[in-house]
Design an enzyme around this catalytic site. Structure first.
Site, PDB file in Angstrom:
ATOM      1  N   HIS A 495      44.207  35.408  44.102  1.00 12.38           N
ATOM      2  CA  HIS A 495      45.436  36.156  43.842  1.00 12.38           C
ATOM      3  C   HIS A 495      45.108  37.589  43.393  1.00 12.38           C
ATOM      4  O   HIS A 495      45.592  38.564  43.981  1.00 12.38           O
ATOM      5  CB  HIS A 495      46.258  35.422  42.774  1.00 12.38           C
ATOM      6  CG  HIS A 495      47.518  36.114  42.369  1.00 12.38           C
ATOM      7  ND1 HIS A 495      48.760  35.714  42.810  1.00 12.38           N
ATOM      8  CD2 HIS A 495      47.739  37.188  41.564  1.00 12.38           C
ATOM      9  CE1 HIS A 495      49.680  36.513  42.300  1.00 12.38           C
ATOM     10  NE2 HIS A 495      49.090  37.412  41.525  1.00 12.38           N
ATOM     11  N   GLU A 496      44.259  37.698  42.382  1.00 13.27           N
ATOM     12  CA  GLU A 496      43.941  39.022  41.850  1.00 13.27           C
ATOM     13  C   GLU A 496      43.191  39.865  42.884  1.00 13.27           C
ATOM     14  O   GLU A 496      43.387  41.075  42.967  1.00 13.27           O
ATOM     15  CB  GLU A 496      43.134  38.914  40.554  1.00 13.27           C
ATOM     16  CG  GLU A 496      43.880  38.248  39.395  1.00 13.27           C
ATOM     17  CD  GLU A 496      45.208  38.922  39.042  1.00 13.27           C
ATOM     18  OE1 GLU A 496      45.324  40.141  39.229  1.00 13.27           O
ATOM     19  OE2 GLU A 496      46.137  38.219  38.602  1.00 13.27           O
ATOM     20  N   HIS A 499      45.535  41.713  45.036  1.00 17.78           N
ATOM     21  CA  HIS A 499      45.977  42.997  44.471  1.00 17.78           C
ATOM     22  C   HIS A 499      44.899  44.062  44.693  1.00 17.78           C
ATOM     23  O   HIS A 499      45.192  45.194  45.063  1.00 17.78           O
ATOM     24  CB  HIS A 499      46.221  42.865  42.968  1.00 17.78           C
ATOM     25  CG  HIS A 499      47.461  42.087  42.611  1.00 17.78           C
ATOM     26  ND1 HIS A 499      48.687  42.364  43.173  1.00 17.78           N
ATOM     27  CD2 HIS A 499      47.656  41.055  41.749  1.00 17.78           C
ATOM     28  CE1 HIS A 499      49.582  41.524  42.663  1.00 17.78           C
ATOM     29  NE2 HIS A 499      48.994  40.717  41.802  1.00 17.78           N
ATOM     30  N   HIS A 502      44.887  45.326  48.158  1.00 17.71           N
ATOM     31  CA  HIS A 502      46.038  46.208  48.363  1.00 17.71           C
ATOM     32  C   HIS A 502      45.657  47.630  47.912  1.00 17.71           C
ATOM     33  O   HIS A 502      45.933  48.608  48.590  1.00 17.71           O
ATOM     34  CB  HIS A 502      47.226  45.674  47.546  1.00 17.71           C
ATOM     35  CG  HIS A 502      48.558  46.215  47.940  1.00 17.71           C
ATOM     36  ND1 HIS A 502      49.699  45.936  47.226  1.00 17.71           N
ATOM     37  CD2 HIS A 502      48.951  47.028  48.957  1.00 17.71           C
ATOM     38  CE1 HIS A 502      50.724  46.548  47.791  1.00 17.71           C
ATOM     39  NE2 HIS A 502      50.295  47.209  48.848  1.00 17.71           N
TER      40      HIS A 502
HETATM   41 ZN   LIG Z   1      49.918  39.186  40.798  1.00 17.69          ZN
END
Ligand SMILES: [Zn+2]
Length: 713
Positions: A495-496, A499, A502
């Protein structure tokens, strides 16, 4: 705000919003330390093998935190901050003298960049640096930059230079879409200070902003303030579950995972007992937000907050939540029946289902039905293996590799921080990710992503490379045992990293919209999408190998894990719908029709289904009302988009390079520089409706038939 801080910065956004992630489970006792028998790729090895002590570098030059030369000592923050302020003055002067045009936006962005580069870095250092002197210096830097930003936000000349550009329709039309959007975003931030209003109104706006800031921090503090009650008020046989001071019991949370129903009930009723000051604080916060929104020209606070998001307006958010609630309701009722059944079995004397029951009993059902003890999984998820998995995935999907680099002396704040260079096969270095992965005293207990430096196209044509930190709280490795992750930790890591990618792949012209500085309901799309990859057997099979034997994680174990997550997932989602609806109503039309508690009661009954408990006020513990005001729905919406992207583009082949490239081009590259719905459309190659969003979320709850058969064999 000229500084992007608070606008798009991702700050601590992800972790708290992710529902149902309590309890990580310890490592199994059965794991015996032995040499690492598997051979890892360089990136895997960098995380699985403890560095053999840094080379003793007596003569090397000390570089300063993140390679910023001034920051080799705490005093350096003052120098960095003074340099930034000097540059700010020059840029303000330049903005004043420059005729309106694309140059104006460029100057604004540079202004924002010079302040953010100090403030964002300081924002991280003030909470994460192990040395108090650094933390304090960083705190001071944040404060003084904050003051400057406030001043700039009320600088009329600066405002007018932007205003002239926005007022010139022909000029605006001649700008490229990203430049136009960034100009509008800067203006949007200006206007909340009331700068476009007459003098008297402007003063009211400034006062309201100050008041809201104060109320927000008071409310936030109150949300986790423990409740103290006299000892004799609690039945003696549950005393040992709580902390005492003298004659008092301290209740500091809901104890939602406690097996004893009475403990959960007591904690629920005491912790949520309404506190008059906190209630007043919330009411004032909501009405001040409403006043401010009206003052700057919006009908409700929610209307302002939702500008530029995927949802665009509160009507769409409510449509989304109501439709989702309708579609969920039957499944939720079934979940509640199942939970009630378990309560009846374990607690026959009182089997009425209450709001303090679902987390505990759904955990019991999950454990009973699926054998998913974390210690069975951990040996397959060594940190090195997981990092290798990410490397393989990014490589196949995007042609990107992760390289562990040796940081210079003084560049990192703690010895165990690793630095990753993110490199594209033909474009070269894209940016840096500092991995602050391990537990340490005083470190915030939260997984999150920090932007340290945003990407932007500099005037000399070079691209300023993005720099981010990923913060996790993983256990340390020992001499013979690498760090082993539970499935939950592995999913969080993915998940991290979503980011981080991104941030790394954003190639915006302006740092104001770099990577994760995008609308809140879009910000979690890349990270949640990574969770889909983390739960797919074809992906997991690439990296999950036993750290001792090298054996792969069996397919049925992965399927079991995925299916277990669907247990009571409708009821969980229903709870999120209820919270999000409450947030919408609180930030909707004012004055509110009823008290916040009456609204809670009504909304809980309509959107959740379990009875409201008299003399409780859960909303007073709803800390996300501060940071997410009117945007709590974002997580659900991001999940809906991620689900659609996964199903349409990656489900068939999670390593499809063409889909990966499209994902980069259509979504990641734009950061917040493009209207989010256009990015979604570009990716899905169609315009999804609210019904599509809802169906995507609900269909994720369906059990997988194949696994079902496998399990019943
Ligand atoms: Zn998040």
């Amino acid at each position: 705000m000229l500084c992007s801080r608070g606008l798009g910065g991702l700050r601590a956004r992800a972790a708290p919003l992710r529902p149902g992630r309590a309890g990580l489970g310890g490592l199994g006792a059965g794991i015996r330390a032995r040499g690492v028998s598997t051979s890892w790729s360089p990136v895997g090895a960098a995380f699985n093998v403890k560095p053999q002590g840094r080379r003793l570098d007596l003569f090397g030059e000390r570089r300063g935190l993140f390679g910023v030369p001034e920051l080799s000592s705490p005093e350096g923050f003052r120098i960095a901050q003074e340099n930034a302020l000097r540059k700010t003055d020059l840029l303000v002067e330049r903005a004043r003298c420059t005729p309106p045009g694309p140059q104006t936006v460029l100057i604004f962005d540079e202004l924002s960049d010079s302040l953010c580069r100090v403030a964002d870095l300081a924002d991280f250092v003030k909470i994460a640096h192990p040395e108090p002197a650094f933390r304090e210096a960083a705190e001071e830097a944040c404060r003084s930059i904050g003051t400057v930003v406030e001043k700039l936000n009320t600088n009329v000349e600066l405002y007018q230079s932007l205003q002239k550009l926005l007022a010139d329709e022909k000029l605006m039309d001649s700008l490229d879409p990203e430049t136009r959007r960034v100009a509008e975003l800067f203006m949007f931030d200006f206007e909340i200070s009331g700068i476009h209003l007459d003098k008297e109104k402007r003063k009211r706006a400034v006062d309201l902003n100050v008041k809201i800031l104060d109320l927000s921090s008071t409310f936030l503090m109150g949300t986790n303030f423990p409740t103290k009650i006299e000892k004799h008020l609690l039945p003696a046989h549950i005393h040992h579950n709580f902390v005492f001071t003298g004659d008092h019991v301290i209740i500091d949370g809901l104890h939602a995972e406690a097996p004893d129903a009475l403990v959960r009930e007591a904690a629920y009723k005491i912790f949520l007992y309404p506190n008059a000051d906190q209630l007043k604080c919330l009411e004032e916060l909501l009405s001040s937000r409403d006043l401010l929104a009206k003052l700057v020209g919006y009908s409700t606070y929610s209307h302002r907050a939702l500008q530029g998001t995927i949802a665009k307006n509160p009507e769409t958010v409510m449509e989304f939540l109501e439709k989702l609630s309708d579609k969920l309701s039957e499944r939720t009722i079934k979940d509640f029946e199942m939970i009630r059944g378990m309560k009846m079995k374990l607690n026959p004397q009182n089997s009425e289902l209450m709001p303090w029951d679902p987390p505990y009993y759904s955990g019991v059902i999950r454990a009973e039905r699926y054998n998913i003890e974390p210690s069975l999984y951990c040996p397959f998820f060594s940190l090195g293996a997981c990092m290798e998995g990410l490397n393989i995935l990014f490589n196949k999907l995007l042609g990107i590799s992760l390289y562990a680099e040796q940081p210079a002396k003084g560049e990192v704040w703690c010895e165990d921080v690793r630095k990753l260079a993110v490199v594209h096969e033909s474009e070269g270095l894209l940016g840096y990710v500092y991995c602050d992965f391990f537990q340490r005293a005083d470190k915030p207990h939260q997984d999150c992503h920090f932007t340290i430096r945003g990407g932007r196209l500099k005037e000399d044509g070079d691209y300023q490379l993005p720099v981010v930190v990923l913060m996790l709280n993983l256990p340390h490795s020992s001499r013979n045992l690498p760090t082993l992750l539970t499935p939950g930790m592995m999913e969080n890591l993915f998940h991290e990293m979503g980011h981080a990618m991104h941030s790394m792949l954003g190639r915006t012209r302006y740092q104001h919209v770099t990577g994760t500085r995008c609308p809140t309901d879009f910000a979690e799309v890349p990270s949640i999408l990574m969770e889909y990859f983390a739960n797919d057997y074809r992906v997991v099979n690439q990296f999950a190998r036993h750290y001792q034997t090298g054996q792969s994680l069996p397919k049925n174990m992965v399927s079991r894990l995925c299916e277990s997550k669907k247990v009571c997932a409708a009821a969980d989602m229903q709870l999120q719908v209820f919270y999000a609806t409450l947030d919408q109503i609180y930030h909707g039309k004012h004055p509110l029709r009823k008290s916040t508690t009456d609204i809670l009661k009504e909304t809980q009954e309509k959107f959740y289904g379990l009875p409201y408990v008299p003399n409780t006020a859960w909303q007073l513990r709803f800390s996300h009302l501060v940071g997410y005001g009117a945007k709590y729905y974002s997580y659900l919406m991001s999940r809906a988009v991620a689900s659609m992207v996964w199903k349409e583009c990656f489900l068939q082949d999670p390593f499809n390079r063409a889909a990966g490239e499209r994902y980069r081009r259509e979504m990641l590259a734009h950061g917040g520089g493009k209207e989010p719905m256009l990015m979604v459309q570009g990716m899905l190659q169609k315009c999804p409706s609210i019904d599509d969003f809802v169906s995507a979320l609900v269909s994720d709850l369906d059990l997988d038939f194949e696994t079902f058969l496998m399990d019943s064999e």
